[in-house]
Design a protein around this motif. Sequence first.
Motif, PDB file in Angstrom:
ATOM      1  N   VAL A  10       1.116  -0.900  -0.005  1.00 29.90           N
ATOM      2  CA  VAL A  10      -0.104   0.197   0.358  1.00 29.90           C
ATOM      3  C   VAL A  10       1.111   1.235  -0.202  1.00 29.90           C
ATOM      4  CG1 VAL A  10      -1.963   1.276   1.634  1.00 29.90           C
ATOM      5  CG2 VAL A  10      -1.825  -1.349   1.456  1.00 29.90           C
ATOM      6  N   GLU A  11       0.776   1.700  -1.138  1.00 31.46           N
ATOM      7  CA  GLU A  11       1.676   2.867  -0.389  1.00 31.46           C
ATOM      8  C   GLU A  11       1.496   4.508  -0.610  1.00 31.46           C
ATOM      9  OE1 GLU A  11       4.369   3.252  -3.021  1.00 31.46           O
ATOM     10  OE2 GLU A  11       3.782   1.814  -4.073  1.00 31.46           O
ATOM     11  N   VAL A  12      -0.075   5.133  -0.281  1.00 28.42           N
ATOM     12  CA  VAL A  12      -0.514   5.616   1.193  1.00 28.42           C
ATOM     13  C   VAL A  12      -0.732   4.966   2.528  1.00 28.42           C
ATOM     14  CG1 VAL A  12      -1.697   7.591   1.331  1.00 28.42           C
ATOM     15  CG2 VAL A  12      -1.200   7.287  -0.435  1.00 28.42           C
ATOM     16  N   PRO A  13       0.128   5.019   3.129  1.00 28.71           N
ATOM     17  CA  PRO A  13      -0.302   4.176   4.505  1.00 28.71           C
ATOM     18  C   PRO A  13      -1.967   4.995   5.138  1.00 28.71           C
ATOM     19  CG  PRO A  13       2.086   6.317   4.862  1.00 28.71           C
ATOM     20  CD  PRO A  13       1.028   6.098   3.386  1.00 28.71           C
ATOM     21  N   GLU A  14      -1.795   5.935   4.982  1.00 32.46           N
ATOM     22  CA  GLU A  14      -4.095   6.370   5.512  1.00 32.46           C
ATOM     23  C   GLU A  14      -4.461   5.196   4.534  1.00 32.46           C
ATOM     24  OE1 GLU A  14      -1.985   9.082   3.767  1.00 32.46           O
ATOM     25  OE2 GLU A  14      -1.861   9.686   5.834  1.00 32.46           O
ATOM     26  N   LEU A  19      -7.841   0.565   3.871  1.00 30.52           N
ATOM     27  CA  LEU A  19      -8.095  -0.908   3.290  1.00 30.52           C
ATOM     28  C   LEU A  19      -8.753  -1.973   4.803  1.00 30.52           C
ATOM     29  CD1 LEU A  19      -5.780  -0.497   0.673  1.00 30.52           C
ATOM     30  CD2 LEU A  19      -8.410  -1.731   0.668  1.00 30.52           C
ATOM     31  N   ASN A  20      -8.274  -1.624   5.874  1.00 27.97           N
ATOM     32  CA  ASN A  20      -8.124  -2.529   7.008  1.00 27.97           C
ATOM     33  C   ASN A  20     -10.123  -2.322   7.368  1.00 27.97           C
ATOM     34  OD1 ASN A  20      -6.062  -4.507   6.535  1.00 27.97           O
ATOM     35  ND2 ASN A  20      -4.922  -2.787   7.866  1.00 27.97           N
ATOM     36  N   ARG A  21      -9.820  -1.528   7.772  1.00 26.61           N
ATOM     37  CA  ARG A  21     -11.742  -0.883   7.864  1.00 26.61           C
ATOM     38  C   ARG A  21     -12.887  -1.550   6.975  1.00 26.61           C
ATOM     39  NH1 ARG A  21      -9.953   4.157   8.927  1.00 26.61           N
ATOM     40  NH2 ARG A  21     -10.714   4.670   7.453  1.00 26.61           N
ATOM     41  N   PHE A  22     -12.270  -0.819   5.822  1.00 25.53           N
ATOM     42  CA  PHE A  22     -12.834  -2.233   4.667  1.00 25.53           C
ATOM     43  C   PHE A  22     -12.973  -3.561   4.807  1.00 25.53           C
ATOM     44  CE2 PHE A  22     -13.690  -2.712  -0.048  1.00 25.53           C
ATOM     45  CZ  PHE A  22     -15.704  -1.968   0.203  1.00 25.53           C
TER      46      PHE A  22
END
Length: 70
Positions: A10-14, A19-22
């Motif tokens: 994942v290039e963008v830490p945020e 994605l984990n929440r999703f």
Amino acid sequence: MANSNNSNRVEVPEAKEALNRFKQEVASELGVPLKEGYNGDLTSRQAGSIGGEMVRKMIRSQEEKMSSGQ
């Protein structure tokens, strides 16, 4: 010859947290007992159902945005 780049990075830490929440949300909807950390006790079918549903939802969302002209 193997590619040394990790395509799952994942290039963008945020984005990683989103994605984990999703993933947790989709797993909950499907009734798959996903927990934080290691989930090696899931069957391939359970794990695949989470990823497949995530992709379906992302595609559906993009199609809706495209059809509404956004």
